[in-house]
Design a protein around this motif. Structure first.
Motif, PDB file in Angstrom:
ATOM      1  N   ILE A 160     -20.619-109.580   4.452  1.00 22.21           N
ATOM      2  CA  ILE A 160     -22.029-109.635   4.899  1.00 22.21           C
ATOM      3  C   ILE A 160     -22.428-110.975   4.731  1.00 22.21           C
ATOM      4  N   ALA A 161     -21.981-111.782   3.538  1.00 18.54           N
ATOM      5  CA  ALA A 161     -22.478-113.065   3.579  1.00 18.54           C
ATOM      6  C   ALA A 161     -21.866-113.931   4.576  1.00 18.54           C
ATOM      7  N   LYS A 162     -20.777-113.818   5.037  1.00 16.15           N
ATOM      8  CA  LYS A 162     -19.955-114.521   6.190  1.00 16.15           C
ATOM      9  C   LYS A 162     -20.840-114.538   7.343  1.00 16.15           C
ATOM     10  N   ILE A 207     -22.927-115.524  -1.268  1.00 14.53           N
ATOM     11  CA  ILE A 207     -22.767-114.117  -1.943  1.00 14.53           C
ATOM     12  C   ILE A 207     -23.830-113.864  -2.832  1.00 14.53           C
ATOM     13  N   SER A 208     -24.335-114.815  -3.594  1.00 12.08           N
ATOM     14  CA  SER A 208     -25.331-114.353  -4.430  1.00 12.08           C
ATOM     15  C   SER A 208     -26.663-114.054  -3.698  1.00 12.08           C
ATOM     16  N   THR A 209     -26.764-114.648  -2.560  1.00  8.03           N
ATOM     17  CA  THR A 209     -28.107-114.401  -1.992  1.00  8.03           C
ATOM     18  C   THR A 209     -27.970-112.986  -1.326  1.00  8.03           C
ATOM     19  N   VAL A 210     -26.762-112.268  -1.061  1.00 11.25           N
ATOM     20  CA  VAL A 210     -26.637-111.171  -0.372  1.00 11.25           C
ATOM     21  C   VAL A 210     -26.786-110.190  -1.527  1.00 11.25           C
ATOM     22  N   SER A 211     -26.100-110.554  -2.875  1.00 17.18           N
ATOM     23  CA  SER A 211     -26.539-109.802  -3.929  1.00 17.18           C
ATOM     24  C   SER A 211     -28.122-109.361  -4.312  1.00 17.18           C
ATOM     25  N   ALA A 219     -30.503-109.860  -2.221  1.00 19.93           N
ATOM     26  CA  ALA A 219     -30.977-109.079  -1.462  1.00 19.93           C
ATOM     27  C   ALA A 219     -30.976-107.706  -1.274  1.00 19.93           C
ATOM     28  N   LEU A 220     -29.496-107.259  -1.543  1.00 23.43           N
ATOM     29  CA  LEU A 220     -29.351-105.788  -1.769  1.00 23.43           C
ATOM     30  C   LEU A 220     -29.907-105.200  -3.127  1.00 23.43           C
ATOM     31  N   ASN A 221     -30.213-105.977  -3.747  1.00 22.89           N
ATOM     32  CA  ASN A 221     -30.926-105.413  -5.116  1.00 22.89           C
ATOM     33  C   ASN A 221     -32.356-105.552  -5.402  1.00 22.89           C
ATOM     34  N   GLY A 222     -32.876-105.841  -4.196  1.00 20.29           N
ATOM     35  CA  GLY A 222     -34.285-105.905  -4.131  1.00 20.29           C
ATOM     36  C   GLY A 222     -34.752-107.224  -5.118  1.00 20.29           C
ATOM     37  N   SER A 223     -34.056-108.362  -5.250  1.00 18.31           N
ATOM     38  CA  SER A 223     -34.550-109.379  -6.105  1.00 18.31           C
ATOM     39  C   SER A 223     -35.414-110.181  -5.266  1.00 18.31           C
ATOM     40  N   SER A 224     -36.595-110.657  -6.063  1.00 15.49           N
ATOM     41  CA  SER A 224     -37.865-111.511  -5.554  1.00 15.49           C
ATOM     42  C   SER A 224     -37.224-112.863  -5.350  1.00 15.49           C
ATOM     43  N   LYS A 225     -35.827-113.328  -5.762  1.00  9.74           N
ATOM     44  CA  LYS A 225     -35.429-114.477  -5.595  1.00  9.74           C
ATOM     45  C   LYS A 225     -35.052-114.846  -4.087  1.00  9.74           C
ATOM     46  N   VAL A 226     -35.062-113.723  -3.250  1.00 12.45           N
ATOM     47  CA  VAL A 226     -34.684-113.846  -1.643  1.00 12.45           C
ATOM     48  C   VAL A 226     -36.154-113.673  -0.991  1.00 12.45           C
ATOM     49  N   ASP A 236     -38.549-112.323   1.787  1.00 21.36           N
ATOM     50  CA  ASP A 236     -38.693-111.059   2.506  1.00 21.36           C
ATOM     51  C   ASP A 236     -37.835-110.996   3.989  1.00 21.36           C
ATOM     52  N   GLU A 237     -38.121-112.200   4.701  1.00 19.74           N
ATOM     53  CA  GLU A 237     -37.367-112.435   6.138  1.00 19.74           C
ATOM     54  C   GLU A 237     -35.782-112.467   5.779  1.00 19.74           C
ATOM     55  N   THR A 238     -35.406-113.225   4.895  1.00 18.55           N
ATOM     56  CA  THR A 238     -34.011-113.309   4.520  1.00 18.55           C
ATOM     57  C   THR A 238     -33.383-112.039   4.105  1.00 18.55           C
ATOM     58  N   SER A 239     -34.288-111.330   3.197  1.00 22.95           N
ATOM     59  CA  SER A 239     -33.724-109.931   2.746  1.00 22.95           C
ATOM     60  C   SER A 239     -33.523-108.919   3.781  1.00 22.95           C
ATOM     61  N   SER A 240     -34.808-108.984   4.613  1.00 18.46           N
ATOM     62  CA  SER A 240     -34.718-107.773   5.973  1.00 18.46           C
ATOM     63  C   SER A 240     -33.408-108.317   6.849  1.00 18.46           C
ATOM     64  N   ARG A 241     -33.366-109.502   7.008  1.00 22.75           N
ATOM     65  CA  ARG A 241     -32.219-109.846   7.887  1.00 22.75           C
ATOM     66  C   ARG A 241     -30.554-109.317   7.311  1.00 22.75           C
ATOM     67  N   ILE A 242     -30.677-109.496   5.992  1.00 21.95           N
ATOM     68  CA  ILE A 242     -29.482-109.539   5.330  1.00 21.95           C
ATOM     69  C   ILE A 242     -29.193-107.740   5.224  1.00 21.95           C
ATOM     70  N   LEU A 243     -30.217-106.929   4.984  1.00 21.35           N
ATOM     71  CA  LEU A 243     -30.385-105.553   4.829  1.00 21.35           C
ATOM     72  C   LEU A 243     -29.824-105.012   6.192  1.00 21.35           C
ATOM     73  N   ALA A 244     -30.292-105.512   7.221  1.00 19.56           N
ATOM     74  CA  ALA A 244     -29.988-105.040   8.684  1.00 19.56           C
ATOM     75  C   ALA A 244     -28.517-105.282   9.028  1.00 19.56           C
TER      76      ALA A 244
END
Length: 319
Positions: A7-9, A15-19, A21-28, A30-38
């Motif tokens: 997913i990260a690739k 990889i940490s950013t993907v992690s 996003a998948l865990n709903g962390s505020s460190k990412v 909303d725009e990036t999180s939505s794109r990763i989840l999609a």
């Protein structure tokens, strides 16, 4: 299987950013999180529960170890456990057999409730030494990571035996459980204490198995030896029902020739005619309390050993 590395690739992030996003962390964002989840959904990503458990050191699953799943006692017991577990965010998994024991050391479960005589006490103590949390329902073990929630077997057996004596019975059969059963051993200790103080009664012990077959075997022996009215204490209702059924087509009548009492007050006992005298306790409460104690242990709270109390249910099977 698709990994978070894949997913990260594709997303062009770490990889940490993907992690995060998948865990709903505020460190990412909303725009990036939505794109990763999609992207994760598009790639049919399935989270690795085992890896997550290792990282968080929790699975939010409780294990229940049973000798087998037969018998009416287990249903209410498990219902009580499930109700409490689910209310506190845990799922429940029911296990039986040696291979399932590895679920504790491999941390596939956060703790265990044990009602399984095939689970050696030495093994449980070894797991407790490794900081695994355990609640036992079928033995007495002393360890900071083990809690006991035990049925008051001795009190129940005392009530049942004294009930027969108080009605003037002088010949009493005792149908035991299997030799390794904690419940059977505890119930027989109470019976033997009464035997020692009431010597003018003829006591006859028949080895049973906590199954209907044990009661059927006892009925055959009683039928062969019968000369006058006798009393019978079956150490559980399953055997009492087996004995009851075996004598149904003979000249011996329950409550007249054979006076019968059981232990457990399972649902079927309530519909027998005559009504089976027995020892009652809340199976649901037993299971609920076991789950409560285990969750407290996991949370690091102090717990005390508990005992489930019993009462006598009178019935026309004893007169």
């Amino acid at each position: 299987m698709v990994s978070i590395k894949d997913i990260a690739k594709k997303a062009g992030v770490s990889i940490s950013t993907v992690s995060y996003a998948l865990n709903g962390s505020s460190k990412v964002t909303d725009e990036t999180s939505s794109r990763i989840l999609a992207i994760a959904q598009e790639m049919n990503y399935i989270p690795n529960a085992a890896a997550r458990t290792l990282k968080k050191r929790e699975s939010k699953i409780l294990g229940v170890f049973l000798t087998d799943f037969k018998g009416d006692v287990y249903g209410d017991l498990l219902d009580g456990m499930k109700e409490v577990s689910n209310a506190q965010g845990y799922d429940l998994i029911v296990c039986s057999g040696k291979q399932s024991h590895r679920m504790l050391p491999e941390r596939m479960i956060d703790g265990a409730v044990v009602l399984d005589q095939a689970f050696a006490s030495e093994e449980l103590l070894e797991y407790a030494d490794r900081n695994h949390k355990i609640v036992v329902l079928d033995r007495e073990l002393t360890h900071k990571n083990i809690n006991q929630v035990l049925l008051d077997n001795k009190a129940g057996a005392t009530l049942a035996t004294e009930y027969l004596i108080d009605r003037g019975h002088k010949k009493i059969y005792i149908v035991t459980g299997p030799s390794g059963s904690f419940d059977s051993i505890q119930r027989m200790k109470a019976v033997k204490q009464i035997q020692d103080r009431v010597p003018d009664i003829e006591w006859i012990e028949i080895e049973g198995d906590f199954k209907k077959s044990g009661g059927e075997k006892a009925a055959d022996q009683i039928l062969k030896e019968y000369t006058e009215p006798v009393a019978v204490f079956c150490l559980n209702d399953e055997m009492a029902i087996g004995l009851f059924n075996q004598l149904a087509d003979t000249h011996l009548v329950i409550g007249e020739h054979v006076h019968l009492i059981g232990f457990d007050n399972i649902e079927l006992a309530r519909y027998m005619q005559p009504r089976l005298a027995t020892i009652d306790y809340s199976k649901r409460k037993w299971g609920a309390l076991a789950a409560e104690q285990l969750i407290k242990l996991i949370a690091g709270e102090t717990v005390e050993n508990e005992r489930i109390y019993v009462t006598l249910i009178e019935g026309d099977s004893v007169r």
